[in-house]
Design a protein around this motif. Structure first.
Motif, short mmCIF file in Angstrom:
data_model
loop_
_atom_site.label_atom_id
_atom_site.label_comp_id
_atom_site.label_asym_id
_atom_site.label_seq_id
_atom_site.Cartn_x
_atom_site.Cartn_y
_atom_site.Cartn_z
N ALA A 122 0.81 -1.22 0.00
CA ALA A 122 0.00 0.00 0.00
C ALA A 122 0.84 1.27 0.00
O ALA A 122 0.34 2.35 -0.33
CB ALA A 122 -0.93 -0.01 1.21
N GLN A 123 2.12 1.15 0.36
CA GLN A 123 3.00 2.32 0.43
C GLN A 123 3.82 2.54 -0.83
O GLN A 123 4.49 3.57 -0.95
CB GLN A 123 3.96 2.16 1.61
CG GLN A 123 3.28 2.00 2.96
CD GLN A 123 4.28 1.78 4.08
OE1 GLN A 123 5.22 2.55 4.26
NE2 GLN A 123 4.11 0.69 4.82
N ILE A 124 3.78 1.60 -1.76
CA ILE A 124 4.68 1.65 -2.91
C ILE A 124 4.19 2.67 -3.94
O ILE A 124 3.02 2.65 -4.35
CB ILE A 124 4.80 0.26 -3.56
CG1 ILE A 124 5.27 -0.77 -2.53
CG2 ILE A 124 5.75 0.30 -4.76
CD1 ILE A 124 6.54 -0.42 -1.81
N LYS A 125 5.10 3.54 -4.38
CA LYS A 125 4.78 4.56 -5.37
C LYS A 125 5.52 4.36 -6.69
O LYS A 125 5.23 5.06 -7.67
CB LYS A 125 5.12 5.95 -4.82
CG LYS A 125 4.49 6.27 -3.45
CD LYS A 125 2.97 6.26 -3.51
CE LYS A 125 2.37 6.64 -2.15
NZ LYS A 125 0.88 6.53 -2.16
N VAL A 126 6.47 3.44 -6.74
CA VAL A 126 7.29 3.25 -7.94
C VAL A 126 6.67 2.17 -8.84
O VAL A 126 5.81 1.40 -8.40
CB VAL A 126 8.73 2.85 -7.53
CG1 VAL A 126 9.39 3.97 -6.74
CG2 VAL A 126 8.74 1.55 -6.73
#
Length: 261
Positions: free
Chosen positions: A202-206
């Motif tokens: 849920a924290q991944i932006k890449v």
């Protein structure tokens, strides 16, 4: 090359070319009980196509010193320390099995150090059967047999190596047999107890690519798709007939999937 990571002498393969910090970096993270040799083909491709490569032996594995790390979180922090020790730019992390969990957790804990993820043979929960854990804890050779048999797809077990005269099953066993006592159990237990995959996702932006084997018995494709569903913009590639050890079963197809991330 040799690097000191958190004060421990660490062996890092670079794909046949010196590591150049100014180039885009790729980190290749191996699975439980294995080492940098997992990435023999893939590390060379990246090193000869404009990337700098770090394919480490995790602590206590292969040619690296120290004791094996006990948790995925500890391995993730170690991976960030590896990037610092190499002077690398934010890197794309490519991880197989246990290595995929390390890559995911590293991106969640150290987002400024990661530019992309390729997660191979992964799952939202990487449960390890009690018989395998018990055998590994006792350093019983049957643990190696179980990993080899469950880890390879049908074609690999029947002698489907692209290199004439080589047997994939026995090759996998030889790497596992070189493990120091306790290392395989430590790795398997770290996978079994890791429960943070969905929260990390849920924290991944890449950008993220999942590469899943359709006949993977260790991390079934269905379990990988559950994790992929937590990242709406992730790309998923399924390799037909592939088992868990895609690097040796379908090296060219795997390379095509990861290089296009």
């Amino acid at each position: 090359m040799q690097l000191s990571v958190d004060g421990v002498e660490t062996f890092v393969a670079t794909g046949g070319r010196p590591f150049e910090p100014s180039l885009p970096a790729v980190v290749l993270l191996h699975g439980a009980g294995f080492d940098h040799s997992t990435w023999a083909l893939h590390s060379r491709w990246f090193a000869h196509h404009g990337y700098s490569v770090l394919a480490p032996d995790l602590p206590g594995h292969g040619r690296s010193q120290g004791k094996s790390l006990m948790t995925i979180a500890g391995m993730a922090d170690w991976t960030a320390a590896l990037l610092d020790a190499a002077g690398a730019r934010p890197a794309r992390l490519i991880g197989h099995s246990m290595g995929s969990l390390i890559a995911l957790e590293t991106a969640a804990r150290h987002p400024d150090r990661v530019s992309g993820l390729s997660l191979i043979g992964t799952a939202a929960t990487m449960t390890v059967g009690p018989d395998l854990l018990k055998a590994a804890e006792a350093n019983d050779p049957s643990a190696i047999d179980m990993v080899s048999i469950w880890g390879l797809g049908l074609k690999a077990e029947l002698g489907g190596s692209l290199a004439p005269g080589l047997w994939m099953h026995q090759g996998a066993q030889r790497v596992l047999q070189r493990c120091a006592p306790g290392v395989l159990h430590s790795d398997l237990n770290a996978c079994n107890t890791y429960q943070n995959a969905l929260a990390a996702a849920a924290q991944i932006k890449v950008p993220v690519t999942f590469i899943l084997g359709e006949r993977d018995m260790m991390t079934p494709a269905k379990a990988g798709k559950t994790l992929a569903a937590a990242m709406p913009h992730a790309r998923t590639v399924a390799l037909p007939a592939a088992g868990h050890m895609m690097m040796i079963e379908q090296p060219d197809e795997l390379l095509a999937a990861i290089k296009d991330n």
